[in-house]
Design a protein around this motif. Structure first.
Motif, short mmCIF file in Angstrom:
data_model
loop_
_atom_site.label_atom_id
_atom_site.label_comp_id
_atom_site.label_asym_id
_atom_site.label_seq_id
_atom_site.Cartn_x
_atom_site.Cartn_y
_atom_site.Cartn_z
N GLY A 252 43.26 33.04 33.92
CA GLY A 252 42.51 32.54 35.05
C GLY A 252 43.39 32.39 36.27
O GLY A 252 44.60 32.21 36.17
N GLY A 253 42.77 32.50 37.44
CA GLY A 253 43.52 32.35 38.68
C GLY A 253 42.79 32.98 39.84
O GLY A 253 41.57 33.16 39.81
N GLY A 254 43.56 33.35 40.86
CA GLY A 254 42.96 34.01 42.00
C GLY A 254 42.54 35.42 41.66
O GLY A 254 42.98 36.02 40.69
N GLU A 255 41.65 35.95 42.45
CA GLU A 255 41.18 37.34 42.43
C GLU A 255 40.17 37.63 41.33
O GLU A 255 39.28 38.46 41.52
N MET A 256 40.27 36.96 40.18
CA MET A 256 39.39 37.30 39.07
C MET A 256 38.09 36.48 39.09
O MET A 256 37.36 36.46 38.12
N ILE A 257 37.80 35.88 40.23
CA ILE A 257 36.63 35.00 40.32
C ILE A 257 35.63 35.51 41.36
O ILE A 257 35.96 36.32 42.23
N ARG A 258 34.39 35.06 41.21
CA ARG A 258 33.38 35.27 42.25
C ARG A 258 33.20 33.97 43.03
O ARG A 258 33.25 33.95 44.24
N THR A 259 32.97 32.87 42.30
CA THR A 259 32.90 31.55 42.93
C THR A 259 33.57 30.52 42.02
O THR A 259 33.55 30.67 40.79
N VAL A 260 34.16 29.49 42.64
CA VAL A 260 34.80 28.43 41.88
C VAL A 260 34.36 27.08 42.43
O VAL A 260 34.40 26.84 43.64
N THR A 261 33.88 26.22 41.54
CA THR A 261 33.70 24.80 41.86
C THR A 261 34.39 24.02 40.75
O THR A 261 34.83 24.59 39.75
N PHE A 262 34.50 22.71 40.93
CA PHE A 262 35.12 21.90 39.88
C PHE A 262 34.25 21.84 38.63
O PHE A 262 34.74 21.52 37.55
N TYR A 272 38.37 43.55 38.00
CA TYR A 272 39.05 42.43 38.64
C TYR A 272 39.04 41.17 37.79
O TYR A 272 39.93 40.32 37.91
N LYS A 273 38.08 41.06 36.90
CA LYS A 273 38.01 39.91 35.99
C LYS A 273 39.28 39.78 35.16
O LYS A 273 39.63 38.68 34.69
N PHE A 274 39.98 40.90 34.97
CA PHE A 274 41.18 40.90 34.13
C PHE A 274 42.47 41.04 34.94
O PHE A 274 43.53 41.31 34.36
N GLU A 275 42.39 40.86 36.24
CA GLU A 275 43.57 41.02 37.09
C GLU A 275 43.82 39.75 37.90
O GLU A 275 43.79 39.74 39.13
N ALA A 276 44.08 38.67 37.19
CA ALA A 276 44.31 37.38 37.84
C ALA A 276 45.61 37.39 38.62
O ALA A 276 46.63 37.90 38.15
N GLY A 277 45.59 36.81 39.81
CA GLY A 277 46.80 36.66 40.60
C GLY A 277 47.16 37.92 41.37
O GLY A 277 46.49 38.95 41.29
N THR A 278 48.25 37.82 42.12
CA THR A 278 48.72 38.97 42.88
C THR A 278 49.26 40.03 41.91
O THR A 278 50.15 39.73 41.12
N PRO A 279 48.73 41.23 41.94
CA PRO A 279 49.15 42.26 40.98
C PRO A 279 50.44 42.94 41.42
O PRO A 279 51.01 42.64 42.48
#
Length: 407
Positions: A252-262, A272-279
């Motif tokens: 989990g992390g940046g880039e692999m998301i569409r929306t994030v709430t708590f 992109y779901k499998f490419e978390a963070g800066t590649p």
């Protein structure tokens, strides 16, 4: 048919022009990592000089240019493997990460106690340990198909191990320790007939063989950039689109998301779901340059050249007193693994280095293979597109000289 352009190819790899210990470098460790042509070196330098920025998140010019080159590299990989859709190509650090991704995402979601994973006795540790881990986590059972003394998979035994409980087959396309090229299309058909999914470890195959994932019919295919004359820290996982869409992310992390709430996160679509963070942005661009370079030479031409080298090396190896080949499959790639009486493989590697010859010595991350052949390790000469018969002659000469010391 035009002659194989060996002189031009060698000139494209600047590292080959150096001397080691006063001798011309003879680089025969390509199965571990291949060297890089100017096309890759220059592409990396150009990207960092002109186009580098983080990707997918920026509206400025450099960000847009970097994103375009990164996604163009994904399309290059798609074409290289003949995947149906670019969404089926996930950038990873290499084959090891790709296999761990499938094990932890697909495996953790689909395996339960009593299910079985089938591998072969010639696998690299990267195609063993991730499955052991997921078996410990899920209660699944790891099964191993045996090989014979030539290093060939016993197909009847492999088929007997396939049952309704087999959920996944993970098999190497080409063994890094033995050079064996497995009949993966046939193995995939066998596995699918029992309802199992198939992952192919293509780390050793893609630098030497044309790969068409649609023709093979595999569900997953993984390879590493550094073995196909590209940068380290980059590779790719091909996965059938429907499988990737159903699989949960494993990081989990940046880039692999569409929306994030708590309260809840919605994930992006594959890849992109499998490419978390800066590649590894520059490395992906460099991988594309490596693939384009290989395609410019032609995989059929490379395969023919390397086939000639391994045949010649095998014939010349018979001249070396006390040398025994480990891996004599009928269908094998350009890998010559061997042991020599009274000389430990590590000593062979050290002495060969004094002749400027780089080989690998050890268990090659395939300890079960060493156990099967009852050797502690092997010396391994592995050939690439830029190697020559003259370098084979130097290897044989050096081995004969080393053996004289131990006689």
């Amino acid at each position: 048919m035009s002659a194989y352009p060996i002189d031009r190819i060698r000139a494209d790899f600047p590292i080959l022009a150096q001397q080691v210990r006063g001798k011309p470098l003879v680089y025969l460790d390509n199965a571990a990592s291949a060297q890089k042509p100017n096309a890759v070196i220059d592409t990396l330098a150009d990207f960092y000089r002109r186009d580098f920025a983080n990707i997918h998140r920026s509206v400025h010019t450099l960000g847009e240019r970097a994103t375009a080159r990164y996604e163009a590299a994904r399309e290059t990989v798609r074409q290289f493997l003949n995947a149906e859709a670019v969404e089926e190509i996930v950038f990873v650090r290499g084959t090891t990460e790709a296999i761990n991704l499938v094990a932890q995402s697909w495996g953790h979601s689909n395996l339960k106690e009593g299910d079985e994973i089938l591998i072969t006795a010639m696998e690299h540790h990267s195609n063993i340990v991730p499955w052991q881990l997921v078996c410990q986590q899920t209660g699944a059972v790891l099964k191993v198909a045996p090989i014979d003394t030539h290093g060939e998979l016993l197909l009847e035994a492999f088929e007997r191990l396939l049952t309704a409980r087999t959920k996944l087959v993970a098999v190497t396309h080409m063994s890094n320790a033995l050079g064996t090229i497995n009949p993966v299309e046939r193995l995939i058909d066998m596995a699918h007939a029992h309802g199992a999914k198939v992952l192919v470890d293509g780390a050793q195959a893609v630098p030497h063989l044309a790969v068409d994932v649609q023709a093979l019919g595999c569900d997953f295919y993984a390879f590493s950039g550094h073995k196909v004359y590209g940068p380290t820290g980059i590779g790719a996982l091909y996965g059938r689109r429907g499988l990737l869409e159903a699989m949960p992310p494993w990081q989990g992390g940046g880039e692999m998301i569409r929306t994030v709430t708590f309260e809840k996160t919605e994930y992006a679509d594959p890849p992109y779901k499998f490419e978390a963070g800066t590649p590894a942005i520059a490395e992906a661009v460099g991988l594309a340059a490596a693939i384009e370079y290989v395609q410019g030479i032609g995989l059929e031409a490379i395969a023919a050249h390397e086939h000639d080298l391994i045949q010649y090396a095998t014939e010349r190896a018979a001249e070396v007193p006390g040398l025994r080949l480990i891996g004599t499959a009928r269908h094998k790639g350009a890998i010559l693994s061997f042991v020599v009486d009274r000389v430990h493989p590590h000593d062979l590697g050290t002495f060969l280095d004094h002749y400027g010859i780089a080989v690998r010595a050890g268990h090659h991350c395939a300890m079960p293979v060493m156990d099967f052949f009852r050797v502690p390790a092997t010396a391994r000469a592995s050939f690439g597109m830029y190697n020559t018969r003259e370098e084979v002659d130097l290897l044989i000469y050096a081995l004969k000289e080393i053996i004289k010391v131990f006689s």
